[in-house]
Write an enzyme that holds these catalytic residues in place. Structure first.
Site, short mmCIF file in Angstrom:
data_model
loop_
_atom_site.label_atom_id
_atom_site.label_comp_id
_atom_site.label_asym_id
_atom_site.label_seq_id
_atom_site.Cartn_x
_atom_site.Cartn_y
_atom_site.Cartn_z
N SER A 1 -2.28 -12.63 92.20
CA SER A 1 -2.30 -12.04 92.50
C SER A 1 -2.54 -10.86 92.67
O SER A 1 -2.38 -10.13 92.22
CB SER A 1 -0.55 -12.37 93.73
OG SER A 1 -0.79 -11.16 94.69
N TYR B 1 8.30 -13.74 92.90
CA TYR B 1 6.77 -14.12 93.73
C TYR B 1 5.82 -13.58 92.92
O TYR B 1 5.65 -14.17 91.50
CB TYR B 1 7.22 -14.00 94.39
CG TYR B 1 4.94 -13.76 95.22
CD1 TYR B 1 3.93 -15.51 94.54
CD2 TYR B 1 4.39 -13.30 94.89
CE1 TYR B 1 3.25 -15.63 95.00
CE2 TYR B 1 2.81 -13.31 95.56
CZ TYR B 1 2.30 -14.59 95.83
OH TYR B 1 0.97 -14.43 95.35
N LYS C 1 3.62 -14.85 89.24
CA LYS C 1 2.13 -14.40 89.04
C LYS C 1 1.88 -14.00 87.24
O LYS C 1 1.30 -14.32 87.08
CB LYS C 1 1.20 -12.91 90.04
CG LYS C 1 1.56 -14.66 91.45
CD LYS C 1 0.63 -15.71 91.11
CE LYS C 1 0.71 -16.35 91.99
NZ LYS C 1 0.20 -17.94 92.44
#
Ligand code: UD1
Length: 338
Positions: free
Chosen positions: A124, A149, A153
């Site tokens: 992302s 989050y 990643k």
């Protein structure tokens, strides 16, 4: 080539399944349906006229994952299955680290056991959240982010890079998505957020359909042309096509390839809102609200590496994104819930 798609019933996963089947790949899907619906798989089958072997299993269940590899014997994996809500990750960090990091390790171990050497990983643009200089290229990566989050990643990218270093036969593409929006032009598959959407475009779509009253624009005092946040929106079908190109690239490659998948163009919140009004013919009431914690003024991609090495170039513009999103929203006001 047979591709195992983890999280293939989700938003980006389902669109990628269509693109893969249309490009002639064989696929199988594993998805625990925690945040997705089997209906999406049925609709992909309907759109492509192909039957998809489907396993309702978690990638954290090693025995279940191994039996899928045993039966399907994939040549490559595309790994979408993960938790993805930034706000929720701040409240439930352990769930995010558990699902996203252990899930990726479980998958890599299973790939090793079954000698599967090709992987496309969903990363992302959140890995760029501390970068000030725009546009961001793949080297702008700063190993810093603002939420669990984002950390999952960054960590999973690193775990994959280290695994590739240890096994030079692996061939992996890390794809850093910017802001995926829109839906398949048929209106049969699209994004189906649970509860009140966190992201801009699904929120706008639900205001247009009357489910929500008005949009709160989070800040109009950013150093951007109209003061609202600027992002790089990419049509989900362009993003899906990017996966097909990445898969072709790693088919004969070796090592780790990292690509931005974005349009290269920044668009503000108000520009998106007006584009959606034009595409839907509906007025979107809005108010200016305070900035959202953790937001940055702008982020957009330098997509030139993906263009040079994959031949990736977005084909759909902001109007297409809004038109296709509205087509999906107006035909499926409650998403996949019948
Ligand atoms: C968010 C995630 C990012 C993730 C991406 C997936 C955050 C902080 N970041 O990015 O990690 O990869 O989604 O697409 O959640 N906005 C409003 N009103 C709203 C919602 C959003 O004004 O009700 C604005 C935001 O302030 C921002 C823009 O719209 O300027 C886009 O927001 P959003 O769709 O949530 O995406 P990102 O924050 O860029």
């Amino acid at each position: 080539m047979k591709v195992l798609v983890t999280g293939g019933a989700g938003y980006i996963g389902s669109h990628t399944c269509v693109a893969l089947l249309e490009a002639g790949f064989e696929i199988a899907v594993i998805d625990n349906l925690d945040n997705s619906s089997y209906e999406a798989i049925e609709r992909v089958e309907e759109l492509t006229g192909k039957k998809i072997p489907f396993y309702k299993e978690s990638i954290l269940d090693k025995a279940a994952l191994e039996s899928v590899f045993e039966v399907e014997k994939p040549d490559a994996v595309i790994h979408f299955a993960a938790l993805k809500a930034v706000g929720e990750s701040v409240r439930k960090p352990l769930e995010y680290y558990h699902t996203n990091v252990f899930g990726t390790i479980s998958l890599l171990e299973t790939m090793r056991k079954y000698d599967v050497k090709r992987l496309v990983y969903s990363s992302s643009a959140t890995v760029y959240s501390s970068v000030k200089e725009m546009p961001v290229n793949e080297q702008s990566f700063a190993y810093v982010t603002t939420n669990p989050y984002g950390w999952t990643k960054i960590m999973c990218e690193q775990i994959i890079r280290d695994t590739c270093h240890a096994d030079p036969a692996l061939s992996v593409a890390l794809l850093r998505y910017f802001n995926p929006v829109g839906a398949h032009p048929s209106g049969r598959i699209g994004e189906d957020p649970a509860g009140i959407p966190n992201n801009l475009m699904p929120y706008i779509a639900q205001v247009a359909s009357g489910k929500l009253q008005k949009l709160s624009v989070y800040g109009n005092d950013y150093p951007t042309p109209d003061g609202t946040g600027v992002r790089d929106y990419i049509h989900v079908c362009d993003l899906a096509d990017g996966h097909v190109l990445a898969l072709r690239k790693i088919a004969d490659g070796q090592g780790v390839y990292t690509y931005n998948l974005g349009s290269g163009k920044g668009t503000s919140v108000l520009e998106m809102l007006h584009a959606f009004e034009k595409a839907s013919g509906r007025e979107i009431p809005y108010v200016i609200a305070p900035r959202r914690a953790g937001d940055i003024a702008e982020v957009y991609a330098d997509p030139s590496l993906a263009e040079k090495e994959l031949g990736f170039k977005t084909k759909r513009d902001v109007f297409d994104m809004c038109k296709d999103l509205w087509n999906w929203q107006s035909h499926n006001p409650n998403g996949y819930t019948k």
